[in-house]
Design a protein around this motif. Sequence first.
Motif, mmCIF file in Angstrom:
data_model
loop_
_atom_site.group_PDB
_atom_site.id
_atom_site.type_symbol
_atom_site.label_atom_id
_atom_site.label_comp_id
_atom_site.label_asym_id
_atom_site.label_seq_id
_atom_site.Cartn_x
_atom_site.Cartn_y
_atom_site.Cartn_z
ATOM 1 N N ASN A 182 0.805 -1.229 0.000
ATOM 2 C CA ASN A 182 0.000 0.000 0.000
ATOM 3 C C ASN A 182 0.830 1.267 0.000
ATOM 4 O OD1 ASN A 182 -2.863 -0.883 0.238
ATOM 5 N ND2 ASN A 182 -1.868 -2.090 1.821
ATOM 6 N N PHE A 183 2.119 1.153 0.317
ATOM 7 C CA PHE A 183 2.995 2.293 0.069
ATOM 8 C C PHE A 183 4.278 1.745 -0.514
ATOM 9 C CE2 PHE A 183 3.941 1.196 4.448
ATOM 10 C CZ PHE A 183 5.300 1.438 4.608
ATOM 11 N N ASN A 184 5.226 2.596 -0.749
ATOM 12 C CA ASN A 184 6.446 2.218 -1.464
ATOM 13 C C ASN A 184 6.874 0.770 -1.150
ATOM 14 O OD1 ASN A 184 9.490 1.976 -1.644
ATOM 15 N ND2 ASN A 184 9.080 3.831 -2.816
ATOM 16 N N PRO A 185 6.852 -0.148 -2.149
ATOM 17 C CA PRO A 185 7.085 -1.569 -1.878
ATOM 18 C C PRO A 185 8.444 -1.852 -1.253
ATOM 19 C CG PRO A 185 6.392 -1.236 -4.170
ATOM 20 C CD PRO A 185 6.559 0.125 -3.563
ATOM 21 N N GLU A 186 9.446 -1.073 -1.672
ATOM 22 C CA GLU A 186 10.787 -1.322 -1.145
ATOM 23 C C GLU A 186 10.825 -1.024 0.353
ATOM 24 O OE1 GLU A 186 13.801 0.724 -3.408
ATOM 25 O OE2 GLU A 186 15.249 0.405 -1.795
ATOM 26 N N LYS A 289 10.230 -4.245 -6.831
ATOM 27 C CA LYS A 289 9.402 -3.018 -6.807
ATOM 28 C C LYS A 289 8.932 -2.664 -8.214
ATOM 29 C CE LYS A 289 9.676 1.906 -5.626
ATOM 30 N NZ LYS A 289 9.826 2.790 -6.732
ATOM 31 N N ALA A 290 9.845 -2.856 -9.170
ATOM 32 C CA ALA A 290 9.513 -2.468 -10.547
ATOM 33 C C ALA A 290 8.416 -3.338 -11.160
ATOM 34 C CB ALA A 290 10.780 -2.515 -11.400
ATOM 35 N N VAL A 291 8.275 -4.585 -10.672
ATOM 36 C CA VAL A 291 7.240 -5.449 -11.269
ATOM 37 C C VAL A 291 5.929 -5.462 -10.459
ATOM 38 C CG1 VAL A 291 8.867 -6.963 -12.456
ATOM 39 C CG2 VAL A 291 8.111 -7.581 -10.164
ATOM 40 N N LEU A 292 5.956 -4.917 -9.256
ATOM 41 C CA LEU A 292 4.725 -4.910 -8.444
ATOM 42 C C LEU A 292 3.828 -3.736 -8.855
ATOM 43 C CD1 LEU A 292 6.085 -5.708 -4.869
ATOM 44 C CD2 LEU A 292 4.667 -7.168 -6.328
ATOM 45 N N PRO A 293 2.533 -3.824 -8.545
ATOM 46 C CA PRO A 293 1.656 -2.691 -8.840
ATOM 47 C C PRO A 293 2.145 -1.433 -8.128
ATOM 48 C CG PRO A 293 0.368 -4.610 -8.150
ATOM 49 C CD PRO A 293 1.812 -4.957 -7.926
ATOM 50 N N ASP A 294 2.066 -0.308 -8.814
ATOM 51 C CA ASP A 294 2.426 0.970 -8.214
ATOM 52 C C ASP A 294 1.368 1.293 -7.144
ATOM 53 O OD1 ASP A 294 2.814 3.596 -7.559
ATOM 54 O OD2 ASP A 294 2.995 4.305 -9.627
ATOM 55 N N PRO A 295 1.804 1.550 -5.881
ATOM 56 C CA PRO A 295 0.811 1.810 -4.830
ATOM 57 C C PRO A 295 -0.181 2.911 -5.214
ATOM 58 C CG PRO A 295 3.016 1.686 -3.886
ATOM 59 C CD PRO A 295 3.191 1.602 -5.380
ATOM 60 N N SER A 296 0.307 3.893 -5.987
ATOM 61 C CA SER A 296 -0.611 4.998 -6.319
ATOM 62 C C SER A 296 -1.706 4.558 -7.292
ATOM 63 C CB SER A 296 0.164 6.200 -6.872
ATOM 64 O OG SER A 296 0.787 5.830 -8.074
ATOM 65 N N SER A 297 -1.563 3.342 -7.883
ATOM 66 C CA SER A 297 -2.608 2.862 -8.797
ATOM 67 C C SER A 297 -3.673 2.050 -8.054
ATOM 68 C CB SER A 297 -1.976 1.989 -9.889
ATOM 69 O OG SER A 297 -1.532 0.769 -9.307
ATOM 70 N N LEU A 298 -3.502 1.863 -6.737
ATOM 71 C CA LEU A 298 -4.436 0.997 -6.007
ATOM 72 C C LEU A 298 -5.727 1.718 -5.625
ATOM 73 C CD1 LEU A 298 -1.947 -0.765 -3.536
ATOM 74 C CD2 LEU A 298 -2.798 -1.609 -5.726
ATOM 75 N N GLY A 299 -5.684 3.047 -5.632
ATOM 76 C CA GLY A 299 -6.824 3.842 -5.156
ATOM 77 C C GLY A 299 -8.164 3.405 -5.711
#
Length: 400
Positions: A182-186, A289-299
Amino acid sequence: MGKCMIIGCGGVASVAIHKCVQNSEVFDEIMIASRTKSKCDALKAKLDGTSSTRISTAQLDADNVDEIIALINEFKPDVVLNLALPYQDLTIMDACLATKTHYVDTANYEPEDTAKFEYKWQWAYRDRFKEAGITALLGSGFDPGVTSVFAAYALKHEFDEINYIDILDCNAGDHGYPFATNFNPEINIREVSANGSYWEDGHWVETKPMEIKRVYNFPEIGEKDMYLLHHEEIESLALNIPGIKRIRFFMTFGQSYLTHLKCLENVGMTSIEPIEFEGKQIVPLQFLKAVLPDPSSLGPRTVGKTNIGCIFRGKKDGKDKTYYLYNVCDHQECYKEVGSQAVSYTTGVPAMIGAMMLMTGTWKGPGVFNIEEFDPDPFMDALNKWGLPWKESYDPELVD
Ligand code: NDP
């Protein structure tokens, strides 16, 4: 009233920037400065004209102190709000010192090559900030941030002495992906794959990752599994809450998240040790991180609620007392208001409020401060006003 320079333009920054623009009485002018300028420009295009706040944007490498100094000198903000990553805390603090500008962040410094976050690096700036006559406000997110303000409020109004604090962070949101953060994966994965720890009788007790599990029946959510983690506010609360005997932090995780995380760990994908790949050095976690969904796209796809708060136990007028302070936030309501899910929202709103406390002079004093060191009352009022109303209970279920 004043000018604020916001560094970073990710999930948390986007919410904070929406809130600054809503709060145009305080934020006359903001600058959004980040690594990828196009994100700053897109946000400016969305928000320009929605209030009287003037918005400008800039490309900035916040690892470079001279670049930050140059931009501060050009824009002349009253406050710099650091919403980049914890790796940039010290360079931004250096630039604030050089330009005598107040500093606010939401996460403590962590060196990129050792997943160990603690306050010692930022507390080492205390004398220099004092001599420069400027304020650094550390940890103005939700946890740390609101949870620490809750502690200061409980101590001021409800207790003579607090002995036990359990901080409970529940995210019951469902984004529909088998695995996403839900926030920066790293930052998120570094946090949850590290050893856990809690503070007891004056020292740290270390646990294996996810070793301590409890089930808690969260108000407005229901029963969830939660696990003990190390968390940064424990370190400062242990210093700033007199009489404290134990502080623990629990976060909820679903089974799917934990199974994926274990599998990724087992195959080496969460490692921060660089490896050689096709003639190039890569860090497995950064690749992940590069292959996971971008947290900002989860909204748009996240439904459900968060409930974050603290259960305090201690003494009032010689008697035992229990008090629970918490906030419940709805992912879809946040999305409707600012286009982000609740994890970014619950961090971005207090980030704006922290900056506001310094811009208005409500909180002041030279030096480096954790948020619980200031008067909690104006911050608690602002939470109610700006979208994170809090609730209280005098008879909560306890965590054993
Ligand atoms: P994101 O990854 O979504 O955003 C980080 C932003 O910082 C991105 O815009 C990124 O640029 C920018 N950035 C990264 N490195 C640099 C650099 N060297 N120079 C300039 N800009 C840079 O993270 P989040 O928004 O999820 O998190 C932001 C902060 O909030 C983190 O420190 C996180 O730990 C903290 N946090 C605190 C919480 C709390 O409750 N206290 C809870 C959740 C998060 P680009 O767009 O190019 O990637």
